[in-house]
Design an enzyme around this catalytic site. Structure first.
Site, PDB file in Angstrom:
ATOM      1  N   GLU A  15      -9.795   3.146  -5.402  1.00  0.00           N
ATOM      2  CA  GLU A  15      -9.482   4.529  -5.048  1.00  0.00           C
ATOM      3  C   GLU A  15      -8.388   5.131  -5.940  1.00  0.00           C
ATOM      4  O   GLU A  15      -7.391   5.662  -5.464  1.00  0.00           O
ATOM      5  CB  GLU A  15      -9.090   4.613  -3.568  1.00  0.00           C
ATOM      6  CG  GLU A  15     -10.232   4.208  -2.655  1.00  0.00           C
ATOM      7  CD  GLU A  15      -9.880   4.282  -1.172  1.00  0.00           C
ATOM      8  OE1 GLU A  15     -10.741   4.700  -0.391  1.00  0.00           O
ATOM      9  OE2 GLU A  15      -8.758   3.904  -0.799  1.00  0.00           O
TER      10      GLU A  15
ATOM     11  N   ASP B 166       0.865  -1.179   0.000  1.00  0.00           N
ATOM     12  CA  ASP B 166       0.000   0.000   0.000  1.00  0.00           C
ATOM     13  C   ASP B 166       0.899   1.227   0.000  1.00  0.00           C
ATOM     14  O   ASP B 166       2.124   1.104  -0.114  1.00  0.00           O
ATOM     15  CB  ASP B 166      -0.950  -0.007   1.204  1.00  0.00           C
ATOM     16  CG  ASP B 166      -2.294   0.641   0.886  1.00  0.00           C
ATOM     17  OD1 ASP B 166      -2.306   1.825   0.503  1.00  0.00           O
ATOM     18  OD2 ASP B 166      -3.330  -0.042   1.007  1.00  0.00           O
TER      19      ASP B 166
ATOM     20  N   HIS C 261      -2.764   3.391  -4.790  1.00  0.00           N
ATOM     21  CA  HIS C 261      -2.159   3.030  -3.503  1.00  0.00           C
ATOM     22  C   HIS C 261      -0.702   2.608  -3.742  1.00  0.00           C
ATOM     23  O   HIS C 261      -0.228   1.615  -3.199  1.00  0.00           O
ATOM     24  CB  HIS C 261      -2.951   1.914  -2.824  1.00  0.00           C
ATOM     25  CG  HIS C 261      -4.247   2.379  -2.232  1.00  0.00           C
ATOM     26  ND1 HIS C 261      -4.308   3.127  -1.075  1.00  0.00           N
ATOM     27  CD2 HIS C 261      -5.527   2.208  -2.646  1.00  0.00           C
ATOM     28  CE1 HIS C 261      -5.586   3.398  -0.788  1.00  0.00           C
ATOM     29  NE2 HIS C 261      -6.340   2.864  -1.737  1.00  0.00           N
TER      30      HIS C 261
END
Length: 839
Positions: free
Chosen positions: A316, A200, A252
């Site tokens: 995202e 991440d 990410h």
């Protein structure tokens, strides 16, 4: 003395639990349980027969089981393998092999029969044997004198194939031993997939031979070696669990950017990212070297993880760097990609083909879904039931995680009500013409992120009235309407944020109109939405005012004009606000839902609190994924959860209690005396951590919202759910139905008195912890009002308007988030207060 911090058990617990004391301590609950009178005296001498062609794996499992029985009971188990005719424990398996790499091959069914002479466990695969042995361990429990088993016949198999638990090791790193402990607990709860979130923004956590800069430059030295990864994968497989790795792309990707900035969509420079949230760095889909990079990583991952799926994240994606890169924009134009969504789909198509070459199937979050991807990809939904509905209605398989986020403090009952099968669309065509429909638009600001917006509609009047809620971007849901009149309404429903209760008032006020210099009278709403246990302010205005169509309507002439057809047949739908469409799922669609995953994201979790956050609530999610959908009794759930939590502490070595003890011990001085320690232990019975993402929002507003924020405060020592207070509220509800119940009255009054004293006695402790002062004062005042209201209610006396205003003001203040904590007893006192004014 410190043991008293968490070992104090409120006297109110036993009265509520005794009625269900004989309930078998099983979780997940089996599909079929038939219990008879009597017991098997198994003792500590086990003569075991294994009826299987190969028994090496079962033998290894038995050795682990015997050690756990010794931990549970304190007895030394003597066991040996014998023939079936001499055995008191018989295990039968048609196939003996480690868990398959392919889901379609899994058969976890088993049959467990305990008679007066013998324990017999039968299964088609050794995987089923492992599940049945966990059930046997739960039945053995924590006995000390002798091992006695109930006479029972159990037929069991999971409802869903996919029952996962996600652990984020990127934001906070966890030791190999800690991960193994979670895997042991997962096996006890009959999970079968360990979703390992390895990469991440905040860190790259596995050793890469092909791209060593990843773990050398983007891990702060905290990563898992290839040897450790193999060790964990093997450890999990021995316990019937597959490990699903997640390598997050294209977003990410801050850790990738630190190591290989040339693969990114913007030039940088990049540094290690310690803030939480969604960040800008993205891999560059127009760069062919990116796909060589992905291919190399996939090759390494497939060497280490044999499971057929690989999780690519895909969530995202902030397209800013794509939109501002001229080369990427030219690439999109040349390839007919009209927007960032199309570019993301292009990237995923390329990645999917790479996975296919390496014999792996793609799983990713909602955002990867696209019509151009093959239907064998699996959609992992964090967006909720609507995401699952959309995926399976388009032919994709799906699993659900919304409602199973265990890093969020939530009540176990909320997780239990949440099901991977989405609720059916709300039907509104049964509203009659005489029902008034009034709708309001609302907005709920948050301290982080966009406001939550939407509308709600109140239909009809009296006991038959209905409440419908339309959150923006979500499908319509029906709420439970508690009260409704011209001035106010209270209704509640489960949401992706947790249980939500609307407490709103309506009033006509003059507000600025669009024409300058003029004002217009509108009906506005004000109030709060209680999300979990913390209130958010809500505001809005009326958007429809549809009185009964029955009034002033000549139905006879309407029928004549329309040749007998009812022109108002669909009027209810037209009179409601528009909502997001949701598919009505067929049985074929539902079959595409493979199950779900509990998730532990770790912004507010570390090595010292992981068990306290995960367990025992992870058993609740496990039961929802394993057991029958019809199993809905929340009262028996809590009784079994408490028993299983105590069992798992010994059998599995879970540390949920000891981690709380250690956290509380750090909060008191070494010179604290027994009274002060007891006061702190009692004091925390009145508190709850703020639910949902309230804690993260508080850190975002008041701190750095990063790894720098300490996790050693009072809130970090609190369990997600306050069991003492839950039991207190059950007794309170009983008493409010019958205020003349003398026993309940005295129990409740005594508990308020104990809490009030704890707030007073705690004050000397807060000399060096001034931040506790406000909490201690709130607890003391709320408890004192609780005593006063109990007495007035018992006496049938009223409270004055001034007293009502005073206590309301106090309760509103106590219910506000203070140091990420709620004084939860304020809601108990509020129930008593409202019993004076509401039927």
């Amino acid at each position: 003395m410190i043991r008293y911090l968490v070992l104090i058990v409120s006297f109110i617990f036993s009265a509520c639990a005794n009625a269900q004391a004989d309930l078998l301590p099983l979780m997940p609950w089996p599909q079929s349980v038939v219990q008879q009178h009597g017991q098997l005296q198994l003792g500590n001498k086990w003569l075991i027969a294994i009826d299987a062609r190969k028994n090496g794996e079962i033998n290894a499992a038995l050795k682990r089981i015997v050690k756990r029985v010794e931990l549970q009971t304190g007895q030394k188990i003597q066991w040996k393998l014998v023939g079936t005719d001499k055995a008191n424990v018989i295990i039968k398996a048609n196939q003996v092999a480690p868990i398959s790499d392919f889901i379609k091959d899994w058969d976890e069914s088993y049959q467990l029969t305990i008679s007066t002479n013998t324990v017999t466990l039968s299964a088609n695969q050794s995987l089923g044997v492992l599940r049945g042995l966990e059930t046997l361990l739960q039945l053995i429990g924590n006995q000390h004198q002798s091992i006695q088993l109930p006479l029972v016949s159990i037929q069991d198999q999971p409802r869903f194939k996919w029952r996962g638990l996600l652990l984020d090791t990127s934001r906070h790193f966890f030791s190999v031993n800690t991960i193994k402990r979670q895997i042991d607990a997962m096996a006890a709860a009959k999970y079968n997939i360990f979703h390992w979130h390895l990469t991440d923004d905040q860190g790259w956590r596995f050793e890469s031979k092909k791209y060593p800069k990843l773990h050398k430059l983007a891990s702060d030295g905290e990563y898992y070696s290839r040897k450790q990864i193999r060790e964990i994968v093997s450890y999990a497989r021995e316990r019937g669990i597959q490990v699903l790795p997640e390598i997050d792309v294209p977003g990410h990707a801050s850790a990738i950017a630190v190591a290989y900035p040339e693969l990114m969509s913007a030039p940088g420079p990049y540094a290690m990212e310690y803030r939480w949230g969604v960040h800008k760095p993205l891999l560059n889909p127009a760069n062919e070297k990116v796909y060589e990079f992905v291919d190399g990583l996939v090759e390494e991952v497939t060497e280490l993880f044999p499971f057929e799926y690989l999780h690519i994240g895909g969530d995202e994606v902030d397209p800013e760097h794509w939109n501002t890169n001229p080369d990427i924009q030219a690439f999109m134009k040349a390839n007919g990609l009209k927007d960032s969504r199309a570019l993301h789909a292009y990237f995923n198509q390329r990645v999917q083909k790479i996975l296919q070459r390496h014999q792996r199937k793609m799983i990713g979050w909602d955002e990867i879904q696209h019509k151009d991807l093959p239907k064998d990809i699996l959609i992992h939904s964090w967006r909720g039931p609507d995401g699952v509905s959309d995926a399976v209605s388009h032919g994709f398989q799906a699993i659900l995680s919304t409602g199973y986020y265990l890093d969020q403090p939530q009540y176990a009952s909320y997780h239990y009500r949440n099901d991977p099968i989405p609720p059916a669309p709300v039907v509104v065509d049964n509203i009659s013409a005489q029902d008034a429909i009034n709708s309001w638009r609302f907005e709920m600001p948050r301290k982080r992120g966009k406001p939550v917006t939407g509308s709600f509609s109140l239909i009809g009047e009296g006991k038959n009235a209905r409440a419908l809620v339309d959150f923006t971007g979500k499908s319509r849901r029906e709420a439970k309407l508690h009260s409704y009149d011209e001035e106010s309404a209270i209704f509640s429903l489960d949401t992706w944020m947790g249980p939500a209760q609307f407490n709103v008032t309506f009033s006509d006020k003059k507000v600025p109109a669009s024409v300058k210099g003029l004002s217009k009278e509108r009906t506005i709403l004000e109030g709060t939405i209680l999300v979990g246990n913390a209130p958010y302010s809500i505001s809005g205005e009326k958007i429809t005012n549809n009185p009964s169509l029955q009034k002033n309507t000549d139905f006879e002439n309407l029928d004549k004009k329309n040749n007998g057809k009812n022109p108002l047949k669909n009027s209810a739908q037209k009179r409601l606000p528009k909502t997001e469409p949701v598919a009505h799922l067929s049985a074929e669609n539902e079959a595409l839902i493979l199950g779900g995953e509990a998730a532990l994201w770790v912004e507010i979790v570390d090595e010292h609190s992981i068990d306290l956050r995960l367990w025992p609530r992870a058993f609740v999610v496990a039961e929802r994924l394993w057991s029958a959908r019809s199993l809905q009794d929340e009262s028996t759930l809590y009784v079994r959860m408490d028993k299983v939590a105590n069992w798992a502490e010994k059998s599995v070595g879970l540390l949920h209690n000891s981690q709380q003890q250690a956290a509380l011990k750090k909060l008191v001085s070494d010179s604290a005396n027994a009274t002060e320690i007891m006061s702190l232990a009692t004091f925390i019975q009145t508190l709850e951590p703020a639910h949902y993402y309230h804690r993260q929002h508080e850190k975002s507003a008041n701190e750095s919202y990063s790894k720098a924020d300490p996790l050693n405060r009072l809130v970090d020592a609190l369990p997600a759910e306050n069991e003492n207070l839950r039991q207190f509220n059950l007794r309170l509800e009983q008493w409010l139905k019958n205020p003349q119940d003398d026993e309940n009255y005295h129990q409740l009054r005594e508990q308020f008195s104990v809490w009030s004293d704890a707030g007073i006695k705690l004050l000397p402790l807060v000399k060096d912890r001034s931040q506790w002062q406000s909490l201690a004062e709130k607890v003391q005042k709320v408890s004192q009002w609780g005593i006063l209201l109990l007495d007035r209610r018992l006496q049938g006396a009223l409270i004055t308007e001034n007293e009502q205003e005073e206590v309301k003001k106090l309760l509103i203040n106590a219910q506000k988030i203070d140091q990420e904590i709620i004084v939860a007893t304020a809601y108990s006192v509020e129930k008593i207060l409202y019993s004076f004014t509401r039927p």
